[in-house]
Structure formats: structure tokens, C-alpha cells
Design a protein around this motif. Structure first.
Motif, PDB file in Angstrom:
ATOM      1  N   ARG A 111      32.062 -22.044  53.295  1.00  8.55           N
ATOM      2  CA  ARG A 111      30.672 -21.660  53.079  1.00  8.55           C
ATOM      3  C   ARG A 111      29.992 -22.625  52.105  1.00  8.55           C
ATOM      4  O   ARG A 111      30.632 -23.186  51.213  1.00  8.55           O
ATOM      5  N   PHE A 112      28.702 -22.809  52.291  1.00  6.82           N
ATOM      6  CA  PHE A 112      27.923 -23.722  51.453  1.00  6.82           C
ATOM      7  C   PHE A 112      27.979 -23.297  49.987  1.00  6.82           C
ATOM      8  O   PHE A 112      28.076 -24.133  49.095  1.00  6.82           O
ATOM      9  N   GLU A 113      27.927 -21.991  49.719  1.00  6.00           N
ATOM     10  CA  GLU A 113      27.996 -21.494  48.348  1.00  6.00           C
ATOM     11  C   GLU A 113      29.310 -21.893  47.677  1.00  6.00           C
ATOM     12  O   GLU A 113      29.336 -22.235  46.506  1.00  6.00           O
ATOM     13  N   ASP A 114      30.408 -21.848  48.448  1.00  5.85           N
ATOM     14  CA  ASP A 114      31.711 -22.243  47.899  1.00  5.85           C
ATOM     15  C   ASP A 114      31.728 -23.728  47.554  1.00  5.85           C
ATOM     16  O   ASP A 114      32.260 -24.132  46.520  1.00  5.85           O
ATOM     17  N   TYR A 115      31.136 -24.545  48.431  1.00  6.85           N
ATOM     18  CA  TYR A 115      31.052 -25.979  48.164  1.00  6.85           C
ATOM     19  C   TYR A 115      30.234 -26.241  46.908  1.00  6.85           C
ATOM     20  O   TYR A 115      30.625 -27.025  46.049  1.00  6.85           O
ATOM     21  N   CYS A 116      29.092 -25.566  46.778  1.00 10.18           N
ATOM     22  CA  CYS A 116      28.235 -25.750  45.602  1.00 10.18           C
ATOM     23  C   CYS A 116      28.943 -25.299  44.331  1.00 10.18           C
ATOM     24  O   CYS A 116      28.829 -25.945  43.284  1.00 10.18           O
ATOM     25  N   ALA A 117      29.680 -24.196  44.399  1.00  7.35           N
ATOM     26  CA  ALA A 117      30.419 -23.708  43.226  1.00  7.35           C
ATOM     27  C   ALA A 117      31.471 -24.732  42.805  1.00  7.35           C
ATOM     28  O   ALA A 117      31.629 -25.011  41.607  1.00  7.35           O
ATOM     29  N   GLU A 118      32.166 -25.311  43.775  1.00  2.10           N
ATOM     30  CA  GLU A 118      33.162 -26.342  43.455  1.00  2.10           C
ATOM     31  C   GLU A 118      32.502 -27.570  42.857  1.00  2.10           C
ATOM     32  O   GLU A 118      32.990 -28.146  41.882  1.00  2.10           O
ATOM     33  N   LEU A 119      31.379 -27.970  43.422  1.00  3.98           N
ATOM     34  CA  LEU A 119      30.640 -29.119  42.907  1.00  3.98           C
ATOM     35  C   LEU A 119      30.206 -28.874  41.472  1.00  3.98           C
ATOM     36  O   LEU A 119      30.299 -29.762  40.620  1.00  3.98           O
ATOM     37  N   THR A 120      29.749 -27.675  41.184  1.00  4.13           N
ATOM     38  CA  THR A 120      29.323 -27.329  39.825  1.00  4.13           C
ATOM     39  C   THR A 120      30.500 -27.406  38.856  1.00  4.13           C
ATOM     40  O   THR A 120      30.354 -27.869  37.730  1.00  4.13           O
ATOM     41  N   ARG A 149      18.800 -25.068  42.615  1.00  5.08           N
ATOM     42  CA  ARG A 149      19.357 -24.204  41.564  1.00  5.08           C
ATOM     43  C   ARG A 149      20.599 -24.795  40.923  1.00  5.08           C
ATOM     44  O   ARG A 149      20.974 -24.388  39.829  1.00  5.08           O
ATOM     45  N   LEU A 150      21.247 -25.745  41.591  1.00  2.10           N
ATOM     46  CA  LEU A 150      22.371 -26.433  40.962  1.00  2.10           C
ATOM     47  C   LEU A 150      21.881 -27.246  39.764  1.00  2.10           C
ATOM     48  O   LEU A 150      22.541 -27.317  38.734  1.00  2.10           O
ATOM     49  N   LEU A 183      27.578 -33.435  35.156  1.00  4.10           N
ATOM     50  CA  LEU A 183      26.123 -33.237  35.082  1.00  4.10           C
ATOM     51  C   LEU A 183      25.729 -31.817  35.450  1.00  4.10           C
ATOM     52  O   LEU A 183      24.895 -31.191  34.794  1.00  4.10           O
ATOM     53  N   LEU A 184      26.305 -31.301  36.527  1.00  2.00           N
ATOM     54  CA  LEU A 184      25.955 -29.954  36.968  1.00  2.00           C
ATOM     55  C   LEU A 184      26.586 -28.896  36.079  1.00  2.00           C
ATOM     56  O   LEU A 184      26.010 -27.833  35.881  1.00  2.00           O
ATOM     57  N   ARG A 185      27.755 -29.165  35.536  1.00  2.00           N
ATOM     58  CA  ARG A 185      28.437 -28.183  34.705  1.00  2.00           C
ATOM     59  C   ARG A 185      27.612 -27.857  33.475  1.00  2.00           C
ATOM     60  O   ARG A 185      27.499 -26.697  33.075  1.00  2.00           O
ATOM     61  N   GLU A 186      26.976 -28.863  32.857  1.00  2.00           N
ATOM     62  CA  GLU A 186      26.203 -28.586  31.654  1.00  2.00           C
ATOM     63  C   GLU A 186      24.887 -27.876  31.949  1.00  2.00           C
ATOM     64  O   GLU A 186      24.315 -27.260  31.076  1.00  2.00           O
ATOM     65  N   ARG A 187      24.426 -27.913  33.189  1.00  2.00           N
ATOM     66  CA  ARG A 187      23.173 -27.247  33.557  1.00  2.00           C
ATOM     67  C   ARG A 187      23.385 -25.904  34.205  1.00  2.00           C
ATOM     68  O   ARG A 187      22.433 -25.170  34.413  1.00  2.00           O
ATOM     69  N   ALA A 188      24.599 -25.602  34.578  1.00  2.00           N
ATOM     70  CA  ALA A 188      24.879 -24.376  35.323  1.00  2.00           C
ATOM     71  C   ALA A 188      24.611 -23.149  34.457  1.00  2.00           C
ATOM     72  O   ALA A 188      24.880 -23.148  33.263  1.00  2.00           O
ATOM     73  N   PRO A 189      24.073 -22.074  35.068  1.00  2.00           N
ATOM     74  CA  PRO A 189      23.839 -20.838  34.309  1.00  2.00           C
ATOM     75  C   PRO A 189      25.159 -20.201  33.920  1.00  2.00           C
ATOM     76  O   PRO A 189      26.156 -20.351  34.612  1.00  2.00           O
TER      77      PRO A 189
END
Length: 102
Positions: A80-89, A26-27, A94-100
């Protein structure tokens, strides 16, 4: 840089492989669907891939082996994994332009 690195995430949560695939997928694409493939069919695919790419077939057989066994690591840490993914986004162009849109 190149090579292995430690990522301080994981925290107290335990995920199945399906959970992890969906969360990471989903990232890259907000709507993702996993399709299950029977083990016997995956083994046939790996066998058929061998003449074309022995290395790819070897990787496929390894992935099939992993998929058949649980790999549960100790629940360590507080991040938490969600926090890591949010920071990565937030930090990855690359992920920032695809993020919802939030």
C-alpha cells in the motif's frame, strides 16, 4: 542514483491526483492545503511565464494538460502507498525531522 527507477508500491488502491498530492505533501508538511486554480487562469500564467522562462512555461503547459485528464494505472501489487510513505519517513533524514509525532 540518477535516472528512472521502479518503486514497488501502489498496491490495490486507486487515488485521485488530489489524494496523491495531499498524501505526499503531508510527508513534507503535516498540515497542507491545496488551492485549486481554474484551467483558464493556469493557461494565462503559463503564457505570462514564457518570456521569462520558456522551459518553465513548457512544463506549466504540460502540467495543465495532465491535470485535465485522468491517468489510471492498473491496480497491481499488494504494498500500500501508505506503507511505502511510512517507510520513506522512517528512512529519510529530511522527512524524519518533519514528520508529525505519532
Amino acid at each position: 542514483g540518477d535516472g528512472p527507477r521502479e518503486i514497488p508500491c501502489g498496491g490495490p488502491d486507486v487515488f485521485t491526483r488530489e489524494d496523491l498530492f495531499l498524501r505526499v505533501g503531508r510527508l513534507a508538511r503535516p498540515t497542507i492545503k491545496l488551492t485549486r486554480l481554474p484551467v483558464w487562469m493556469a493557461k494565462i500564467n503559463a503564457t505570462l511565464a514564457y518570456p521569462l522562462s520558456p522551459r518553465l512555461a513548457q512544463f506549466m503547459r504540460f502540467a495543465i494538460l495532465l491535470a485535465q485528464h485522468d491517468a489510471i494505472a492498473p491496480a497491481l501489487g499488494i504494498r500500500r502507498f501508505e506503507d511505502y510513505c511510512a517507510e520513506l519517513t522512517r528512512t529519510s533524514p529530511l522527512l524524519r525531522e518533519r514528520a508529525p509525532a505519532a
